[in-house]
Design a protein around this motif. Structure first.
Motif, PDB file in Angstrom:
ATOM      1  N   PRO A   5      16.789   2.580  -1.892  1.00 43.90           N
ATOM      2  CA  PRO A   5      16.914   1.264  -1.248  1.00 43.90           C
ATOM      3  C   PRO A   5      15.787   0.326  -1.700  1.00 43.90           C
ATOM      4  N   HIS A   6      16.103  -0.940  -1.857  1.00 41.72           N
ATOM      5  CA  HIS A   6      15.132  -1.908  -2.363  1.00 41.72           C
ATOM      6  C   HIS A   6      13.880  -1.983  -1.498  1.00 41.72           C
ATOM      7  N   ALA A   7      14.020  -1.810  -0.202  1.00 45.51           N
ATOM      8  CA  ALA A   7      12.863  -1.902   0.693  1.00 45.51           C
ATOM      9  C   ALA A   7      11.893  -0.741   0.528  1.00 45.51           C
ATOM     10  N   ALA A  58       0.832  -1.208   0.000  1.00 48.69           N
ATOM     11  CA  ALA A  58       0.000   0.000   0.000  1.00 48.69           C
ATOM     12  C   ALA A  58       0.868   1.261   0.000  1.00 48.69           C
ATOM     13  N   ALA A  59       1.986   1.223   0.704  1.00 47.92           N
ATOM     14  CA  ALA A  59       2.856   2.398   0.787  1.00 47.92           C
ATOM     15  C   ALA A  59       3.755   2.552  -0.434  1.00 47.92           C
ATOM     16  N   ASN A  60       4.310   1.443  -0.935  1.00 47.37           N
ATOM     17  CA  ASN A  60       5.308   1.512  -2.008  1.00 47.37           C
ATOM     18  C   ASN A  60       4.754   1.241  -3.396  1.00 47.37           C
ATOM     19  N   GLY A  61       3.675   0.489  -3.487  1.00 52.72           N
ATOM     20  CA  GLY A  61       3.111   0.126  -4.781  1.00 52.72           C
ATOM     21  C   GLY A  61       3.436  -1.312  -5.149  1.00 52.72           C
ATOM     22  N   LEU A  62       2.748  -1.826  -6.169  1.00 51.64           N
ATOM     23  CA  LEU A  62       2.922  -3.200  -6.639  1.00 51.64           C
ATOM     24  C   LEU A  62       3.803  -3.187  -7.874  1.00 51.64           C
ATOM     25  N   HIS A  63       4.762  -4.105  -7.912  1.00 49.71           N
ATOM     26  CA  HIS A  63       5.631  -4.248  -9.085  1.00 49.71           C
ATOM     27  C   HIS A  63       5.391  -5.614  -9.699  1.00 49.71           C
ATOM     28  N   LEU A 122       5.566 -11.437  -3.397  1.00 50.84           N
ATOM     29  CA  LEU A 122       6.627 -12.251  -2.795  1.00 50.84           C
ATOM     30  C   LEU A 122       7.657 -11.383  -2.087  1.00 50.84           C
ATOM     31  N   ALA A 123       8.098 -10.333  -2.759  1.00 50.31           N
ATOM     32  CA  ALA A 123       9.099  -9.444  -2.168  1.00 50.31           C
ATOM     33  C   ALA A 123       8.547  -8.737  -0.936  1.00 50.31           C
ATOM     34  N   ALA A 124       7.276  -8.346  -0.969  1.00 47.97           N
ATOM     35  CA  ALA A 124       6.675  -7.679   0.188  1.00 47.97           C
ATOM     36  C   ALA A 124       6.608  -8.616   1.388  1.00 47.97           C
ATOM     37  N   GLY A 134      12.962  -7.657   6.487  1.00 52.58           N
ATOM     38  CA  GLY A 134      13.428  -6.295   6.269  1.00 52.58           C
ATOM     39  C   GLY A 134      14.117  -6.109   4.929  1.00 52.58           C
ATOM     40  N   ASP A 135      14.270  -7.184   4.161  1.00 53.32           N
ATOM     41  CA  ASP A 135      14.930  -7.148   2.855  1.00 53.32           C
ATOM     42  C   ASP A 135      14.088  -7.956   1.877  1.00 53.32           C
ATOM     43  N   PRO A 136      13.710  -7.372   0.723  1.00 56.70           N
ATOM     44  CA  PRO A 136      12.856  -8.109  -0.208  1.00 56.70           C
ATOM     45  C   PRO A 136      13.522  -9.323  -0.853  1.00 56.70           C
TER      46      PRO A 136
END
Length: 145
Positions: free
Chosen positions: A62-64, A41-46, A71-73, A80-82
């Motif tokens: 940063p990737h996060a 919700a904060a970063n968006g869907l890729h 999956l990454a979320a 703490g790391d995707p």
């Protein structure tokens, strides 16, 4: 670490290093799923990979903090790391995979991950749909009770 001044009885001040505790990570599958929903919700869907530009050729964010796949979320919520995995994250991915379209044909971890990835990468998939799915699955135990 933060330097915090401390008053001594003589009236002098002495800096003391204060170590902050790291942020607590979710310890249950529903908590991981809710945290993953908040990340999307904060970063968006890729779609297509865990994060856009995974080799940092064009972006220096940063990737996060980048848009990320489901999956990454989930990985980011758990570790703490995707890109890093852990047992609670893998369990959450398996739970999501088995809840989507009746689950994959095979039950191994790679098939579970591929099933979630396939759902994530369907054309037209939106961040709102991903957030709704994760929130629905996170509250499924409450609805069953």
């Amino acid at each position: 670490m933060i330097t915090d001044p401390t008053n001594l009885p003589t009236g002098a001040r002495r800096p003391v290093l204060v170590q902050l505790a790291p942020a607590a990570r979710p310890t249950t599958v529903p908590a991981v799923l809710l945290t993953a929903a908040r990340i999307i919700a904060a970063n968006g869907l890729h779609q297509g990979d865990y994060v856009p530009d995974p080799f940092d050729r064009e972006m220096c964010i940063p990737h996060a903090l980048r848009p990320m796949s489901v999956l990454a979320a989930i990985n980011c919520a758990a570790t703490g790391d995707p890109h890093r995995t852990c047992q609670i994250g893998d369990t959450a991915i398996g739970f999501v995979a088995l809840s989507i379209d009746g689950g994959p044909y095979w039950g191994d971890y790679r098939s579970l991950e591929a099933h979630v990835e396939e759902w994530n990468d369907r054309p037209g998939r939106t961040a709102a749909e991903a957030v709704a799915l994760l929130e629905l699955l996170a509250s499924s135990s409450e609805r069953a009770a």
